[in-house]
Design a protein around this motif. Structure first.
Motif, mmCIF file in Angstrom:
data_model
loop_
_atom_site.group_PDB
_atom_site.id
_atom_site.type_symbol
_atom_site.label_atom_id
_atom_site.label_comp_id
_atom_site.label_asym_id
_atom_site.label_seq_id
_atom_site.Cartn_x
_atom_site.Cartn_y
_atom_site.Cartn_z
ATOM 1 N N PRO A 95 36.308 -1.149 94.208
ATOM 2 C CA PRO A 95 35.281 -2.104 93.744
ATOM 3 C C PRO A 95 33.870 -1.571 93.935
ATOM 4 C CG PRO A 95 35.999 -2.699 95.937
ATOM 5 C CD PRO A 95 36.829 -1.493 95.545
ATOM 6 N N HIS A 103 30.750 0.534 88.829
ATOM 7 C CA HIS A 103 31.509 -0.435 89.597
ATOM 8 C C HIS A 103 32.705 -0.878 88.760
ATOM 9 C CE1 HIS A 103 28.829 -1.070 93.042
ATOM 10 N NE2 HIS A 103 27.849 -0.827 92.189
ATOM 11 N N ASP A 104 33.865 -1.026 89.427
ATOM 12 C CA ASP A 104 35.066 -1.472 88.731
ATOM 13 C C ASP A 104 35.526 -0.395 87.740
ATOM 14 O OD1 ASP A 104 37.096 -3.305 88.388
ATOM 15 O OD2 ASP A 104 36.014 -4.563 86.990
ATOM 16 N N GLN A 109 38.895 -7.337 97.060
ATOM 17 C CA GLN A 109 39.917 -6.356 96.734
ATOM 18 C C GLN A 109 41.308 -6.971 96.576
ATOM 19 O OE1 GLN A 109 39.736 -3.037 99.531
ATOM 20 N NE2 GLN A 109 37.549 -3.437 99.810
ATOM 21 N N TRP A 154 42.039 -9.345 94.428
ATOM 22 C CA TRP A 154 42.215 -9.732 93.018
ATOM 23 C C TRP A 154 42.885 -11.095 92.879
ATOM 24 C CZ3 TRP A 154 43.843 -4.755 89.856
ATOM 25 C CH2 TRP A 154 42.780 -3.827 89.896
ATOM 26 N N PRO A 201 42.717 -7.851 87.330
ATOM 27 C CA PRO A 201 41.399 -7.441 87.819
ATOM 28 C C PRO A 201 40.397 -8.580 87.716
ATOM 29 C CG PRO A 201 42.333 -5.764 86.389
ATOM 30 C CD PRO A 201 43.227 -6.965 86.282
ATOM 31 N N ALA A 253 37.577 -8.878 86.455
ATOM 32 C CA ALA A 253 36.885 -9.035 85.174
ATOM 33 C C ALA A 253 37.733 -9.763 84.142
ATOM 34 C CB ALA A 253 36.472 -7.663 84.632
#
Length: 496
Positions: free
Chosen positions: A143, A174-175, A348, A350, A419, A421
């Motif tokens: 992350p 990031h990501d 982390q 998720w 994830p 996002a």
């Protein structure tokens, strides 16, 4: 997604003698605009060749843009040295020969490792940024924007094969970093002079009377186009995970799982070349992304439906995934305690939470539907040795060994992970897959026929080709393999 069937429009090569006039003429045609296509386009264009890239979608990127962005590099890159690690091409090659499994291509691995530092500098020169810092914990995608991560090099059995060194190089994002990587590579290809034609689907190879590939036929908005390639055609069309008919024929164990793709990995490039007599390799091989949080697995146990461990939990999570699918039919759980769960920072996790919680291993095993007493026996044995800092069964590193204390929790991997996002339910089989097999090629990307001879002026790279891999996989070897051998294929096609 049900997949794209292999039946339908014929992929039979067409005779160039049938073409009265070409709609477009160029030196090199590249089919597919992922990382391999972009690298091939840049290298071909920098020779002065005219380059046209065809892609069936409305823009570049493909599965590469959706990826985590890791690129497997080593041999002593500046990022490795800045983080305090020594490495050599020989150590890198020893690791990859083992980690990429039976059938791994030793010649391609040797070339890739020998030129890995040079490839790092090539990426940097194109504009790919890498931060000289290490992410030092198990993760699919860190992350942070750390530029280096471990990908199983520090776990058994690899610690006995090669000196451990982290080689997962990550663009500074990031990501997920695949989008950034593709933006940089596409910009480089366009600056070098490559021209892209989107919404254009290649359908057939065009072949001269002597068997030389001289172009492609394609369709754009329902209209056929014929494109002459004066020097060569490079296929970078991806794998075939989106084609259920091909999976049924070649890799049936990969059917029915979540597909890791942009929805266009239908095997079209592979089939067009096969129709010309091209050979293929390792078509049954696949990568398995298992729906677990690596930090949870390393701090606990991964067990099957008999309550037994079957892998060292601190290894590369894709190895856990392959063992789970190919040996356990995805009937697997992560078992850990509260301390292990809390040790993984919330971002982390998720959003993953325990499926079952119980005060004893017997109670937890009953909730999981395991044979009576099975989980208790496994936990007792694990704790006995973990208290001494050893794991004689699977050799998990001492760093991750600690007796598990009640209450205990179990996470069903079929509950899925997603994830941060992304949103929505992710329950499925617990596996996310893509194919590793493809066209048999030389180091320079020449496509070989069933006799082992190059098909004149036909090249392939990326997941359309059988690259470094045998039956195994390590994150970063798709983007690394694709960009590196894409470069070689583009260069070879331009000088034909």
């Amino acid at each position: 997604m049900t997949g794209i069937p292999s039946t339908g429009r014929s992929v039979t090569p067409r005779s160039a003698t049938e073409i009265r006039q070409y709609d477009l003429e160029t030196d090199v045609v590249i089919v597919g605009y992922g990382c391999a296509g972009a690298a091939a386009a840049f290298e071909a264009a920098t020779t002065g060749a005219e380059v046209v890239v065809l892609d069936r979608t409305s823009g570049p990127g493909g599965a590469s843009a959706m990826s985590g962005g890791e690129i497997y590099l080593g041999g002593g890159t500046p990022i490795q040295r800045a983080c305090g690690f020594e490495d050599s091409p020989e150590q890198m090659a020893a690791f990859l020969r083992s980690a990429l499994g039976p059938g791994a291509d030793a010649e391609k691995i040797a070339r890739y490792c020998a030129d890995s530092v040079e490839h790092y500098h090539w990426l940097v020169a194109r504009g790919v940024p890498f931060k000289p810092s290490l992410w030092d914990a198990p993760a699919w995608v860190p992350p942070t924007d750390d530029g280096l991560m471990w990908l199983g090099e520090s776990s058994r059995p690899f610690t006995e094969i090669a000196a451990p060194a982290p080689r997962g190089h990550r663009p500074t994002a990031h990501d997920f970093g695949g989008k950034l990587l593709m933006e940089v590579l596409v910009a480089a290809a366009e600056t070098a002079g490559a021209m892209a034609h989107f919404d254009t689907t290649a359908t057939n190879l065009l072949v001269a009377e002597d068997g030389t590939v001289v172009g492609v036929a394609a369709r754009r908005y329902g209209r056929e186009q014929t494109i002459l390639a004066r020097r060569g055609v490079v296929l970078t069309t991806g794998g075939f995970v989106d084609n259920d008919a091909m999976l049924a024929a070649h890799a049936p164990r990969l059917r029915g799982h979540t597909k890791v793709s942009a929805g266009t990995d239908d095997g079209s490039g592979i089939r067009m070349a096969q129709a010309l007599g091209a050979a293929v390799r390792h078509m049954s091989a696949g990568q398995v992304g298992i729906s677990l949080i690596p930090g949870f697995a390393a701090r606990g146990m991964v067990v099957n439906d008999r309550g037994q461990r079957f892998v060292n939990e601190d290894t590369y999570p894709g190895r856990i995934g392959q063992a789970a699918l190919f040996r356990q039919e995805m009937n697997v759980w992560v078992v850990l305690d509260e301390e292990g769960y809390e040790a993984v920072p919330e971002p982390q996790r998720w959003g993953v939470r325990p499926t079952h919680v119980a005060e004893t291993a017997d109670e937890l095993g009953e909730l999981m539907g395991l044979p009576p007493g099975a989980l208790t026996a496994t936990v007792s044995r694990y704790n006995e040795f973990a208290s001494r800092g050893i794991d004689p069964d699977f050799h998990k590193a001492e760093r991750w060994l600690r007796p598990l204390t009640a209450p205990l929790a179990a996470i069903d991997v079929k509950a899925g992970v997603r994830p941060p996002a992304e949103s929505g339910d992710r329950r499925g089989t617990g596996a996310s897959v893509f194919t590793l097999g493809g066209l048999h090629t030389t180091v320079d990307g020449e496509v070989l026929d069933l006799n082992g001879d190059p098909i004149p002026r036909l090249y392939a790279a990326g997941r359309a080709a059988s690259g470094l891999h045998g039956e195994g996989y390590i994150s970063g070897t798709s983007l690394g393999d694709g960009t590196f051998f894409g470069r070689l294929a583009g260069r070879a096609a331009a000088r034909t």
